[in-house]
Every structure is written in structure tokens, then in C-alpha cells.
Design an enzyme around this catalytic site. Structure first.
Site, PDB file in Angstrom:
ATOM      1  N   SER A 132       0.839  -1.204   0.000  1.00 42.47           N
ATOM      2  CA  SER A 132       0.000   0.000   0.000  1.00 42.47           C
ATOM      3  C   SER A 132       0.867   1.245   0.000  1.00 42.47           C
ATOM      4  CB  SER A 132      -0.848  -0.020   1.270  1.00 42.47           C
ATOM      5  OG  SER A 132      -1.394   1.250   1.516  1.00 42.47           O
ATOM      6  N   TYR A 156      -1.563  -0.950  11.027  1.00 44.05           N
ATOM      7  CA  TYR A 156      -1.865  -1.547   9.713  1.00 44.05           C
ATOM      8  C   TYR A 156      -0.703  -1.314   8.750  1.00 44.05           C
ATOM      9  CZ  TYR A 156      -3.543  -1.642   4.901  1.00 44.05           C
ATOM     10  OH  TYR A 156      -3.640  -1.869   3.549  1.00 44.05           O
ATOM     11  N   LYS A 160       2.217  -3.886   6.685  1.00 47.44           N
ATOM     12  CA  LYS A 160       2.596  -3.873   5.254  1.00 47.44           C
ATOM     13  C   LYS A 160       4.108  -3.731   5.113  1.00 47.44           C
ATOM     14  CE  LYS A 160      -1.395  -4.389   3.419  1.00 47.44           C
ATOM     15  NZ  LYS A 160      -1.697  -5.706   2.844  1.00 47.44           N
TER      16      LYS A 160
HETATM   17  P1  NAD Z   1     -10.954  -6.766   1.741  1.00 52.79           P
HETATM   18  O1  NAD Z   1     -11.094  -6.740   3.213  1.00 52.79           O
HETATM   19  O2  NAD Z   1     -12.155  -6.509   0.913  1.00 52.79           O
HETATM   20  O3  NAD Z   1     -10.303  -8.161   1.272  1.00 52.79           O
HETATM   21  C1  NAD Z   1      -9.390  -8.867   2.069  1.00 52.79           C
HETATM   22  C2  NAD Z   1      -9.900 -10.289   2.200  1.00 52.79           C
HETATM   23  O4  NAD Z   1      -8.991 -11.045   2.996  1.00 52.79           O
HETATM   24  C3  NAD Z   1     -11.271 -10.369   2.869  1.00 52.79           C
HETATM   25  O5  NAD Z   1     -12.150 -11.087   2.043  1.00 52.79           O
HETATM   26  C4  NAD Z   1     -10.996 -11.100   4.182  1.00 52.79           C
HETATM   27  O6  NAD Z   1     -12.082 -11.911   4.576  1.00 52.79           O
HETATM   28  C5  NAD Z   1      -9.745 -11.905   3.830  1.00 52.79           C
HETATM   29  N1  NAD Z   1      -8.891 -12.245   4.985  1.00 52.79           N
HETATM   30  C6  NAD Z   1      -8.431 -11.421   5.947  1.00 52.79           C
HETATM   31  N2  NAD Z   1      -7.668 -12.106   6.820  1.00 52.79           N
HETATM   32  C7  NAD Z   1      -7.638 -13.391   6.392  1.00 52.79           C
HETATM   33  C8  NAD Z   1      -7.040 -14.582   6.880  1.00 52.79           C
HETATM   34  N3  NAD Z   1      -6.312 -14.604   8.002  1.00 52.79           N
HETATM   35  N4  NAD Z   1      -7.228 -15.730   6.188  1.00 52.79           N
HETATM   36  C9  NAD Z   1      -7.975 -15.738   5.068  1.00 52.79           C
HETATM   37  N5  NAD Z   1      -8.589 -14.646   4.565  1.00 52.79           N
HETATM   38  C10 NAD Z   1      -8.428 -13.492   5.228  1.00 52.79           C
HETATM   39  O7  NAD Z   1      -9.787  -5.739   1.355  1.00 52.79           O
HETATM   40  P2  NAD Z   1      -9.335  -5.189  -0.061  1.00 52.79           P
HETATM   41  O8  NAD Z   1      -9.691  -3.762  -0.140  1.00 52.79           O
HETATM   42  O9  NAD Z   1      -9.796  -6.116  -1.137  1.00 52.79           O
HETATM   43  O10 NAD Z   1      -7.770  -5.268   0.108  1.00 52.79           O
HETATM   44  C11 NAD Z   1      -7.009  -6.385  -0.352  1.00 52.79           C
HETATM   45  C12 NAD Z   1      -5.571  -6.191   0.047  1.00 52.79           C
HETATM   46  O11 NAD Z   1      -5.100  -4.950  -0.510  1.00 52.79           O
HETATM   47  C13 NAD Z   1      -5.331  -6.084   1.557  1.00 52.79           C
HETATM   48  O12 NAD Z   1      -4.125  -6.737   1.861  1.00 52.79           O
HETATM   49  C14 NAD Z   1      -5.214  -4.592   1.788  1.00 52.79           C
HETATM   50  O13 NAD Z   1      -4.431  -4.313   2.905  1.00 52.79           O
HETATM   51  C15 NAD Z   1      -4.535  -4.154   0.503  1.00 52.79           C
HETATM   52  N6  NAD Z   1      -4.795  -2.733   0.198  1.00 52.79           N
HETATM   53  C16 NAD Z   1      -6.066  -2.273   0.117  1.00 52.79           C
HETATM   54  C17 NAD Z   1      -6.309  -0.935  -0.132  1.00 52.79           C
HETATM   55  C18 NAD Z   1      -7.717  -0.396  -0.190  1.00 52.79           C
HETATM   56  O14 NAD Z   1      -7.895   0.821  -0.054  1.00 52.79           O
HETATM   57  N7  NAD Z   1      -8.742  -1.196  -0.394  1.00 52.79           N
HETATM   58  C19 NAD Z   1      -5.232  -0.053  -0.328  1.00 52.79           C
HETATM   59  C20 NAD Z   1      -3.939  -0.566  -0.251  1.00 52.79           C
HETATM   60  C21 NAD Z   1      -3.726  -1.916   0.008  1.00 52.79           C
END
Ligand code: NAD
Ligand code: UDP
Length: 359
Positions: A132, A156, A160
Site C-alpha cells: 500500500s 496496519y 505492510k
Molecule cells: P478486503 O477486506 O475486501 O479483502 C481482504 C480479504 O482477505 C477479505 O475477504 C478477508 O475476509 C480476507 N482475509 C483477511 N484475513 C484473512 C485470513 N487470516 N485468512 C484468510 N482470509 C483473510 O480488502 P481489499 O480492499 O480487497 O484489500 C485487499 C488487500 O489490498 C489487503 O491486503 C489490503 O491491505 C490491501 N490494500 C487495500 C487498499 C484499499 O484501499 N482497499 C489499499 C492498499 C492496500
């Protein structure tokens, strides 16, 4: 080997970015195994991905597994030979991470350690990781290039940062590994069908889902955090990127890994353009025809005034560039919102869950 023969493990594939990426992977001919504990998602999202994938749906598999459960994860690795892993799974709410740092470190770090260990054991050495722009901390200048100093302003972000470093160590220890770390800026929007999109639990922390919920009447007004930033209209500026462009960035990363890229590379996924809070609100009002009532309040602690990506490196090396602008992001966000004002859950069940949690 064509992409049709390749098998990809997508952790967190039921979530917002994972579901959109899983769909593009299927459409590109990959076999996709989703692992998700459904902590922040629902199985319905995967069913909709299957529906959208049409003839490719036969290549989609789902296992409800928590990455912290190494025995269960091991069973899947013993059953399927993965050519690469795209690792989305993790908790991502900044505020919650401040309140529950141990949960964040446990979930994000232990989950990733288990995954990396099993990849090692089973000879799967290609990885794309969801990092991120938060790892740039409060950047001293913009645009952010990949070689900026890294820091974290909350637990958080620290997960990362730590995971990036752990992956770098693993790759250094075994040069067979090839890894791409993708630093996302601000993902918004939804698939053009309006069938899949972001469905946050509770009150959204991020701007776009908050605006969406005001537009559909779930929330009364948007609080604008800070009007005195040194930006063109005084509100914070971010690099919003359409989730389909973001998903496409993962296809580009895998293509690079499968054409023999070595080492550990890092790329920003953004548009290279900054948009202010008020510009987002105006674009969403245009797309939806809805008025978004605003309340101007003070700055949110820890917020930077302006963050946007340098996209030079990713354009040059992955041959990827974002195609969609703010108007298309708002159009598709609104399309998803209009079709699914309560997300994947029916309003009745939502109502019940609200009522049953009252004493
Ligand atoms: P999200 O919460 O919609 O998706 C993450 C998924 O991971 C969820 O479905 C959750 O149930 C699953 N999960 C969490 N912990 C788990 C575990 N221990 N075992 C199995 N499944 C697990 O989030 P997103 O927005 O789709 O983000 C996806 C990735 O991208 C994340 O790592 C997030 O940190 C990163 N990210 C997101 C953003 C954003 O703004 N959405 C920005 C930068 C980085
Ligand atoms: N923001 C806002 N009101 C909200 C949520 C966010 O004014 O309810 C602002 C926030 O201050 C920032 C921008 O919108 O300038 C994007 O915030 P978000 O939390 O979506 O992304 P991040 O700050 O993590 O990049």
C-alpha cells in the site's frame, strides 16, 4: 505453457480487490483457487464472480480457510500445485488497527508467514503481494517514487512494511523466488456490471464508500476532514484508481513473473494524478444526480495533504497504465451502489442484524 495451464492461488479473493482480480484472471485463462476466511467478505461475491466469468467459471475454486490455520492451508498446497500466489488476504482498517494492534500483527503477519513457508515447502516461488502507499508514511513530496523512504504511521501500515521486508528476506535467501510488491494508492469503483464492488462492514472509513452511502441515503452527510491543506481547494488530495485498472495491474505483474522476471521488484499502482475531496464529491454528484450534503470539520489525525503516485516505473517495466478517470470511477461506483444499496446483503437481513444487536 499458456495462461490456461497456469494455476493461481488468490488469498483474500472474496474481498473487494481480490474478487475483481479473480475475475480478470479467469478471463485471462488462469485457473483460480480462492482462499478466504470470509472475515470481511461474503461467499456471494465469489458466486457473482463465477456468474460474470461465464464459460471460465469451471476454472474457479473456493476454500474457506484462514491463513492462520497452517494445517488447513497445508492440505490445499498438498492437493494443488500452484504456479503463483497473489496475496490479498489481510485486515485493512487503519482505525481498528490502532485499537487492536495485536490482532493486526497476528492476522497479517502470521497468515503471511504460514503462506510463505508452505510456498517454500511446495516449491511455489512466484508471488504478487498487496502492499500500500501507506508505506510511504507522510511523504515529503509528490509524486511518490518507489525508492522513497518507507515508514508507517499506524499498526496496519506497519504490517505492510514488515511483510514487504520479510518477503525481501525470503527472496534474498533463495534467488529462485520472484516477487512483485504492488503498492496500491486509493482503489475505488466497481466492475462495470454493477454485480461486484466494495461492501465495507459498518461505517466506512474511506472517502468513496462513505460518499456512496450518503448518496443512497444510508448516511446523512459527509464530513470533510480539513479545509486548510495547501492544495487547490484546501481539501486532501489522493490518487484514486479504478479497481478494474488495479486488477489489471496484477495481470501485468503475473505476466512479468511468468516471462522470467527474477528478484523482488516493487511498483506503484496509481494513476499519477491527484484529486481533492471536493473534486470527488462533485464528480460523484454528476455521476449519480444526487446531492451530497457536506459538513466541514477539522483534519483527521495522521492524514497527509497530498499523496499521488509516480507511475513511470510501472509503465516502463510492466507496460501497464491506468485507463479510467475519476468520472468513470464514480460512474461505476454509483452503478454498483444503485444496484446494491446494501452491498451483498439484503436490506432485510441488514435490518435484522442491526435490530438483533440492540439490547
Ligand atoms: P478486503 O477486506 O475486501 O479483502 C481482504 C480479504 O482477505 C477479505 O475477504 C478477508 O475476509 C480476507 N482475509 C483477511 N484475513 C484473512 C485470513 N487470516 N485468512 C484468510 N482470509 C483473510 O480488502 P481489499 O480492499 O480487497 O484489500 C485487499 C488487500 O489490498 C489487503 O491486503 C489490503 O491491505 C490491501 N490494500 C487495500 C487498499 C484499499 O484501499 N482497499 C489499499 C492498499 C492496500
Ligand atoms: N476523507 C474525508 N471524509 C471522510 C473520509 C475521508 O474528508 O469521511 C478524506 C481524507 O481526509 C483524505 C481523503 O478523503 O483526504 C481520502 O481518505 P481515505 O481514508 O479514503 O484514504 P487515505 O487517506 O487512507 O489515503
Amino acid at each position: 505453457m499458456s495462461s490456461t495451464d497456469k494455476v493461481i492461488l488468490v488469498t483474500g479473493g472474496a474481498g473487494y480487490i481480490g474478487s475483481h482480480t479473480a475475475l480478470l484472471l479467469l478471463e485471462a485463462g488462469y485457473k483460480v483457487y480462492i482462499i478466504d476466511n470470509l472475515d470481511n467478505s461474503v461467499e456471494e461475491a465469489i458466486e457473482r464472480v463465477a456468474k460474470l466469468a461465464g464459460k471460465y467459471r469451471k476454472n474457479l475454486f473456493f476454500y474457506k480457510v484462514d491463513l492462520r490455520n497452517k494445517d488447513q492451508l497445508e492440505k490445499i498446497f498438498s492437493m494443488v500445485r500452484f504456479d503463483a500466489v497473489v496475496h490479498f488476504a489481510g485486515l485493512k482498517a487503519v482505525g481498528e488497527s490502532v485499537a487492536k494492534p495485536l490482532l493486526y500483527h497476528e492476522n497479517n503477519l502470521i497468515g503471511t508467514l504460514n503462506l510463505l513457508d508452505l510456498m517454500n515447502e511446495h516449491g511455489c516461488t512466484k508471488l504478487v503481494f498487496s502492499s500500500s502507499a501507506t508505506v510511504y508514511g507522510q511523504p515529503k513530496s509528490v509524486p511518490c517514487t518507489e525508492d522513497f523512504p518507507l515508514s508507517a504511521t499506524n499498526p496496519y501500515g506497519r504490517t505492510k512494511l514488515f511483510i514487504e521486508e520479510i518477503i525481501r528476506d525470503v527472496q534474498k535467501a533463495d534467488p529462485e523466488w520472484s516477487v512483485i510488491l504492488l503498492r496500491y494508492f486509493n482503489p475505488v469503483g466497481a466492475h462495470q456490471s454493477g454485480l461486484i464492488g466494495e461492501d465495507p462492514r459498518g461505517i466506512p472509513n474511506n472517502l468513496m464508500p462513505f460518499v456512496q452511502q450518503v448518496a443512497v441515503g444510508r448516511l446523512a452527510e459527509l464530513s470533510v476532514f480539513g479545509t486548510d491543506y495547501p492544495t487547490r481547494d484546501g481539501t486532501g488530495v489522493r490518487d484514486y484508481i479504478h479497481v478494474m485498472d488495479l486488477a489489471d495491474g496484477h495481470i501485468a505483474a503475473l505476466r512479468k513473473l511468468f516471462t522470467g522476471a527474477k528478484g523482488c521488484s516493487v511498483y506503484n499502482l496509481g494513476t499519477g494524478r491527484g484529486t481533492s475531496v471536493l473534486e470527488i464529491v462533485a464528480a460523484f454528484e454528476r455521476a449519480s444526480g444526487k446531492k451530497i450534503p457536506l459538513k466541514f470539520i477539522g483534519r483527521r489525525a495522521g492524514d497527509s495533504s497530498e499523496v499521488y503516485a509516480s507511475t513511470e516505473k510501472v509503465e516502463r517495466e510492466l507496460h501497464w497504465r491506468a485507463r479510467y478517470g475519476i468520472d468513470e470511477m464514480c460512474r461505476d461506483q454509483w452503478n454498483w451502489a444503485r444496484e446494491n444499496p446494501w452491498g451483498y446483503r439484503a436490506p432485510d437481513s441488514m435490518q435484522q442484524s442491526v435490530e438483533s444487536s440492540r439490547f
